[in-house]
Design a protein around this motif. Structure first.
Motif, short mmCIF file in Angstrom:
data_model
loop_
_atom_site.label_atom_id
_atom_site.label_comp_id
_atom_site.label_asym_id
_atom_site.label_seq_id
_atom_site.Cartn_x
_atom_site.Cartn_y
_atom_site.Cartn_z
N ALA A 56 -57.02 37.58 -61.58
CA ALA A 56 -56.13 38.69 -61.22
C ALA A 56 -56.12 39.01 -59.73
CB ALA A 56 -56.43 39.94 -62.05
N PHE A 57 -56.79 38.20 -58.90
CA PHE A 57 -56.82 38.39 -57.45
C PHE A 57 -55.82 37.43 -56.82
CE2 PHE A 57 -58.74 37.25 -53.27
CZ PHE A 57 -58.70 38.51 -52.68
N PRO A 58 -54.87 37.94 -56.02
CA PRO A 58 -53.87 37.04 -55.41
C PRO A 58 -54.50 36.16 -54.34
CG PRO A 58 -53.60 39.26 -54.55
CD PRO A 58 -54.67 39.34 -55.61
N VAL A 59 -54.34 34.84 -54.49
CA VAL A 59 -54.95 33.91 -53.54
C VAL A 59 -53.92 33.11 -52.75
CG1 VAL A 59 -57.08 33.74 -54.88
CG2 VAL A 59 -55.25 32.07 -55.27
N GLY A 60 -52.65 33.17 -53.15
CA GLY A 60 -51.63 32.44 -52.42
C GLY A 60 -50.25 32.79 -52.90
N TYR A 61 -49.26 32.38 -52.11
CA TYR A 61 -47.87 32.66 -52.44
C TYR A 61 -46.96 31.63 -51.81
CZ TYR A 61 -47.40 34.32 -47.67
OH TYR A 61 -47.38 34.37 -46.30
N ALA A 62 -45.79 31.52 -52.39
CA ALA A 62 -44.68 30.77 -51.80
C ALA A 62 -43.42 31.50 -52.22
CB ALA A 62 -44.64 29.33 -52.32
N TYR A 63 -42.47 31.61 -51.31
CA TYR A 63 -41.20 32.21 -51.71
C TYR A 63 -40.06 31.61 -50.92
CZ TYR A 63 -40.84 35.51 -47.73
OH TYR A 63 -40.72 36.09 -46.49
N GLY A 64 -38.88 31.74 -51.51
CA GLY A 64 -37.68 31.23 -50.86
C GLY A 64 -36.45 31.82 -51.49
N ASN A 65 -35.32 31.40 -50.98
CA ASN A 65 -34.04 31.86 -51.51
C ASN A 65 -32.98 30.79 -51.26
OD1 ASN A 65 -34.42 33.24 -48.68
ND2 ASN A 65 -32.23 32.95 -48.96
N THR A 66 -31.86 30.98 -51.92
CA THR A 66 -30.74 30.04 -51.81
C THR A 66 -30.02 30.24 -50.48
OG1 THR A 66 -30.43 30.18 -54.20
CG2 THR A 66 -28.59 29.29 -52.92
N ILE A 67 -29.68 29.13 -49.84
CA ILE A 67 -28.82 29.18 -48.67
C ILE A 67 -27.62 28.28 -48.94
CG2 ILE A 67 -30.57 29.83 -46.99
CD1 ILE A 67 -30.73 26.88 -46.14
N GLU A 68 -26.49 28.72 -48.49
CA GLU A 68 -25.22 28.00 -48.70
C GLU A 68 -24.78 27.35 -47.38
OE1 GLU A 68 -23.40 27.96 -51.58
OE2 GLU A 68 -24.53 29.45 -52.75
N HIS A 69 -23.78 26.49 -47.51
CA HIS A 69 -23.14 25.89 -46.33
C HIS A 69 -22.67 27.03 -45.42
CE1 HIS A 69 -20.90 22.97 -44.00
NE2 HIS A 69 -19.88 23.80 -44.02
N GLY A 70 -22.92 26.93 -44.13
CA GLY A 70 -22.51 27.95 -43.17
C GLY A 70 -23.51 29.07 -42.99
N ASN A 71 -24.58 29.10 -43.76
CA ASN A 71 -25.61 30.13 -43.63
C ASN A 71 -26.20 30.10 -42.23
OD1 ASN A 71 -28.66 30.93 -43.85
ND2 ASN A 71 -27.71 31.83 -45.65
N ARG A 72 -26.63 31.26 -41.74
CA ARG A 72 -27.19 31.32 -40.38
C ARG A 72 -28.40 30.40 -40.23
NH1 ARG A 72 -29.52 36.49 -42.37
NH2 ARG A 72 -31.72 36.18 -42.25
N TYR A 73 -29.10 30.12 -41.32
CA TYR A 73 -30.23 29.18 -41.29
C TYR A 73 -29.76 27.84 -40.73
CZ TYR A 73 -34.27 26.57 -43.16
OH TYR A 73 -35.38 25.78 -43.31
N TRP A 74 -28.65 27.35 -41.28
CA TRP A 74 -28.11 26.06 -40.81
C TRP A 74 -27.49 26.19 -39.43
CZ3 TRP A 74 -30.62 22.80 -43.30
CH2 TRP A 74 -30.72 22.77 -44.69
N GLN A 75 -26.86 27.33 -39.14
CA GLN A 75 -26.21 27.52 -37.84
C GLN A 75 -27.22 27.51 -36.69
OE1 GLN A 75 -24.01 31.15 -38.37
NE2 GLN A 75 -22.41 30.14 -39.58
N ARG A 76 -28.46 27.93 -36.97
CA ARG A 76 -29.50 27.97 -35.92
C ARG A 76 -30.20 26.63 -35.76
NH1 ARG A 76 -31.99 33.33 -38.39
NH2 ARG A 76 -32.95 31.74 -39.69
#
Length: 185
Positions: free
Chosen positions: A66-86
């Motif tokens: 019950a003790f948090p030891v790690g994490y990973a997270y993400g989300n969906t990005i679409e064509h034209g998203n600022r992620y790709w623009q940068r």
């Protein structure tokens, strides 16, 4: 002989019940860098809240007794998203023409590193996704280059560079197919 506690992986689609656990793990994982503006806990909290409200948000947390030891997270990005623009140079259309999952953060408490927990978090997160590609950004200097090399061993390839904010270092943008298992590390 000691036994390693069983690690339980739990997936979440909202921050409601896990925000505190994410911040606690982040603070320990990034402790040596917290004095830098981009890595400060407050900056992470702001990014986390923004990412938690973006389409397709999913987080996977690893718990040992019950003790948090790690994490990973993400989300969906679409064509034209600022992620790709940068990203420079402009990534190949194979990565950008369809929705992709952007792995925004992954971290494991120091005592749990080298146990395969990071890879299991990564793979558990990807198992929840339908996007054909996953992308992430990594500081090529992290761990004296070891983190970048680890992602390469997981099947990622360099596709460009990005500086998401003025306080951020220039990061390497990497991508791979979500079904590509790479090699274990």
């Amino acid at each position: 002989m000691t036994t390693t506690p069983t690690i339980e992986f739990r997936a979440f689609t909202t921050l409601d019940d896990i925000r505190g656990d994410l911040i606690d793990v982040y603070a320990e994982v990034r402790a040596p860098l917290l004095h830098l503006p981009n890595y400060a806990v407050t900056a992470f909290g702001e990014r986390l809240d923004r990412h938690g409200n973006e389409p397709g948000f999913t987080a996977v947390l690893a718990y040992a007794n019950a003790f948090p030891v790690g994490y990973a997270y993400g989300n969906t990005i679409e064509h034209g998203n600022r992620y790709w623009q940068r990203t420079s140079p402009e990534p190949a259309t194979e990565f950008t023409n369809h929705p992709a999952i952007a792995l925004k953060e992954i971290g494991v408490r120091p005592a749990w590193r080298g146990t395969g927990t990071a890879r299991r978090l990564h793979d558990t997160l990807l198992a929840t996704r339908k996007e054909p590609y996953v992308t992430l950004m990594v500081n090529p200097a992290a761990g004296d280059g070891k983190v970048h090399a680890l992602y390469r061993s997981w099947g990622y390839q360099d596709i460009g560079r990005s500086q998401p904010s003025p306080a951020s270092p220039v990061l390497m943008v990497m991508a791979r197919a979500t079904g590509d298992l790479g090699t274990s590390a």
